[in-house]
Design a protein around this motif. Sequence first.
Motif, PDB file in Angstrom:
ATOM      1  N   ARG A 177      86.740  41.381  31.254  1.00 23.68           N
ATOM      2  CA  ARG A 177      86.451  41.298  29.796  1.00 23.68           C
ATOM      3  C   ARG A 177      86.873  39.686  29.291  1.00 23.68           C
ATOM      4  O   ARG A 177      88.191  40.067  29.363  1.00 23.68           O
ATOM      5  CB  ARG A 177      87.519  42.764  28.706  1.00 23.68           C
ATOM      6  N   ILE A 178      86.295  39.722  28.513  1.00 26.32           N
ATOM      7  CA  ILE A 178      86.845  38.365  27.796  1.00 26.32           C
ATOM      8  C   ILE A 178      86.823  38.125  26.096  1.00 26.32           C
ATOM      9  O   ILE A 178      86.189  38.996  25.713  1.00 26.32           O
ATOM     10  CB  ILE A 178      86.458  37.031  28.182  1.00 26.32           C
ATOM     11  N   ASP A 179      88.099  37.716  26.048  1.00 26.19           N
ATOM     12  CA  ASP A 179      88.908  38.413  24.487  1.00 26.19           C
ATOM     13  C   ASP A 179      88.711  37.207  23.549  1.00 26.19           C
ATOM     14  O   ASP A 179      90.334  36.228  24.108  1.00 26.19           O
ATOM     15  CB  ASP A 179      88.988  39.455  23.547  1.00 26.19           C
ATOM     16  N   ARG A 180      88.473  36.884  22.868  1.00 35.61           N
ATOM     17  CA  ARG A 180      88.854  35.655  21.421  1.00 35.61           C
ATOM     18  C   ARG A 180      89.364  36.655  20.136  1.00 35.61           C
ATOM     19  O   ARG A 180      88.547  36.831  19.312  1.00 35.61           O
ATOM     20  CB  ARG A 180      87.556  34.908  21.015  1.00 35.61           C
ATOM     21  N   TRP A 181      90.551  36.661  20.356  1.00 40.43           N
ATOM     22  CA  TRP A 181      90.990  37.417  18.967  1.00 40.43           C
ATOM     23  C   TRP A 181      90.741  37.181  18.184  1.00 40.43           C
ATOM     24  O   TRP A 181      90.164  36.586  17.571  1.00 40.43           O
ATOM     25  CB  TRP A 181      92.356  37.197  19.249  1.00 40.43           C
ATOM     26  N   PRO A 182      89.722  38.471  16.814  1.00 41.18           N
ATOM     27  CA  PRO A 182      90.284  39.976  17.401  1.00 41.18           C
ATOM     28  C   PRO A 182      88.839  40.533  17.477  1.00 41.18           C
ATOM     29  O   PRO A 182      88.381  41.639  18.379  1.00 41.18           O
ATOM     30  CB  PRO A 182      90.666  40.550  16.286  1.00 41.18           C
ATOM     31  N   ARG A 183      88.001  39.325  18.601  1.00 39.19           N
ATOM     32  CA  ARG A 183      86.532  39.783  19.078  1.00 39.19           C
ATOM     33  C   ARG A 183      86.544  39.726  20.713  1.00 39.19           C
ATOM     34  O   ARG A 183      86.622  38.991  21.312  1.00 39.19           O
ATOM     35  CB  ARG A 183      85.748  38.893  18.407  1.00 39.19           C
ATOM     36  N   SER A 184      85.793  40.655  21.068  1.00 44.48           N
ATOM     37  CA  SER A 184      85.336  40.359  22.448  1.00 44.48           C
ATOM     38  C   SER A 184      83.862  39.608  22.326  1.00 44.48           C
ATOM     39  O   SER A 184      82.736  40.146  21.825  1.00 44.48           O
ATOM     40  CB  SER A 184      84.992  42.229  23.045  1.00 44.48           C
ATOM     41  N   LEU A 185      84.226  38.398  23.624  1.00 43.63           N
ATOM     42  CA  LEU A 185      83.006  37.877  24.020  1.00 43.63           C
ATOM     43  C   LEU A 185      82.133  38.699  25.061  1.00 43.63           C
ATOM     44  O   LEU A 185      81.406  38.016  24.873  1.00 43.63           O
ATOM     45  CB  LEU A 185      83.965  36.836  23.962  1.00 43.63           C
ATOM     46  N   THR A 186      83.109  39.097  25.505  1.00 42.78           N
ATOM     47  CA  THR A 186      81.945  39.491  27.012  1.00 42.78           C
ATOM     48  C   THR A 186      82.629  40.831  27.462  1.00 42.78           C
ATOM     49  O   THR A 186      83.839  40.487  27.959  1.00 42.78           O
ATOM     50  CB  THR A 186      81.410  38.469  28.011  1.00 42.78           C
ATOM     51  N   ARG A 187      82.311  41.616  28.284  1.00 37.59           N
ATOM     52  CA  ARG A 187      82.409  42.712  28.806  1.00 37.59           C
ATOM     53  C   ARG A 187      82.280  42.563  30.033  1.00 37.59           C
ATOM     54  O   ARG A 187      82.989  43.974  31.101  1.00 37.59           O
ATOM     55  CB  ARG A 187      82.741  44.389  28.409  1.00 37.59           C
ATOM     56  N   ALA A 188      81.237  41.598  30.568  1.00 39.08           N
ATOM     57  CA  ALA A 188      81.661  42.417  31.836  1.00 39.08           C
ATOM     58  C   ALA A 188      81.751  40.490  32.787  1.00 39.08           C
ATOM     59  O   ALA A 188      80.196  40.201  33.612  1.00 39.08           O
ATOM     60  CB  ALA A 188      80.064  42.496  32.931  1.00 39.08           C
ATOM     61  N   GLY A 189      82.371  39.407  32.286  1.00 38.28           N
ATOM     62  CA  GLY A 189      82.114  38.519  32.753  1.00 38.28           C
ATOM     63  C   GLY A 189      82.871  38.148  33.671  1.00 38.28           C
ATOM     64  O   GLY A 189      82.784  38.340  34.657  1.00 38.28           O
ATOM     65  N   GLU A 190      82.974  36.681  33.845  1.00 36.48           N
ATOM     66  CA  GLU A 190      83.253  35.891  35.421  1.00 36.48           C
ATOM     67  C   GLU A 190      84.566  35.156  34.491  1.00 36.48           C
ATOM     68  O   GLU A 190      84.550  34.256  33.732  1.00 36.48           O
ATOM     69  CB  GLU A 190      82.297  35.230  35.988  1.00 36.48           C
ATOM     70  N   VAL A 191      85.567  34.758  35.541  1.00 40.31           N
ATOM     71  CA  VAL A 191      86.194  33.710  35.404  1.00 40.31           C
ATOM     72  C   VAL A 191      86.341  33.482  36.855  1.00 40.31           C
ATOM     73  O   VAL A 191      86.274  33.660  37.741  1.00 40.31           O
ATOM     74  CB  VAL A 191      87.841  34.462  35.226  1.00 40.31           C
ATOM     75  N   ARG A 192      86.236  31.883  37.040  1.00 32.22           N
ATOM     76  CA  ARG A 192      86.297  30.444  37.874  1.00 32.22           C
ATOM     77  C   ARG A 192      86.873  29.768  37.575  1.00 32.22           C
ATOM     78  O   ARG A 192      87.242  29.246  36.934  1.00 32.22           O
ATOM     79  CB  ARG A 192      84.375  30.283  38.174  1.00 32.22           C
ATOM     80  N   VAL A 193      87.777  29.140  39.363  1.00 31.22           N
ATOM     81  CA  VAL A 193      88.421  28.226  39.003  1.00 31.22           C
ATOM     82  C   VAL A 193      87.887  27.829  40.917  1.00 31.22           C
ATOM     83  O   VAL A 193      87.965  27.628  41.433  1.00 31.22           O
ATOM     84  CB  VAL A 193      89.912  28.237  39.628  1.00 31.22           C
ATOM     85  N   GLU A 194      87.080  26.343  39.296  1.00 31.91           N
ATOM     86  CA  GLU A 194      86.753  25.566  41.263  1.00 31.91           C
ATOM     87  C   GLU A 194      86.123  23.828  40.242  1.00 31.91           C
ATOM     88  O   GLU A 194      86.229  23.384  39.905  1.00 31.91           O
ATOM     89  CB  GLU A 194      85.312  26.427  41.005  1.00 31.91           C
ATOM     90  N   ASP A 195      86.437  23.125  41.685  1.00 30.66           N
ATOM     91  CA  ASP A 195      86.350  22.029  41.594  1.00 30.66           C
ATOM     92  C   ASP A 195      87.592  21.032  40.181  1.00 30.66           C
ATOM     93  O   ASP A 195      87.258  20.097  39.143  1.00 30.66           O
ATOM     94  CB  ASP A 195      85.548  21.339  41.507  1.00 30.66           C
TER      95      ASP A 195
END
Length: 97
Positions: free
Chosen positions: A12-30
């Motif tokens: 889940r990714i939120d930008r206060w106070p709102r949810s942006l996605t409940r099934a998102g992805e966080v990636r660290v690459e390059d």
Amino acid sequence: MTEPEFTATGVRIDRWPRSLTRAGEVRVEDGRLSLLTSYGSEIDSAPLDEVRAGRPWFAKPDEAVATVNGTRYRISGMSDAGSGRLLEVLRKSGPHS
């Protein structure tokens, strides 16, 4: 194409106070942190040396807070080990708070 240094899906990714996605992805690459929606669209991304991340004292073990391009995001739903691994990868890339 290289393997990502870190990836977590179904978060889940939120930008206060709102949810942006409940099934998102966080990636660290390059050398970049990317926050993606469940459809793979980019929410935000930045070079690792411009990202600040941590876990506030009041956060749950599966949560982390990242500031990307001046915007604070709460990332939750990772395993305790996943959130710790994300913070470890970000800390190795440079000074963060």
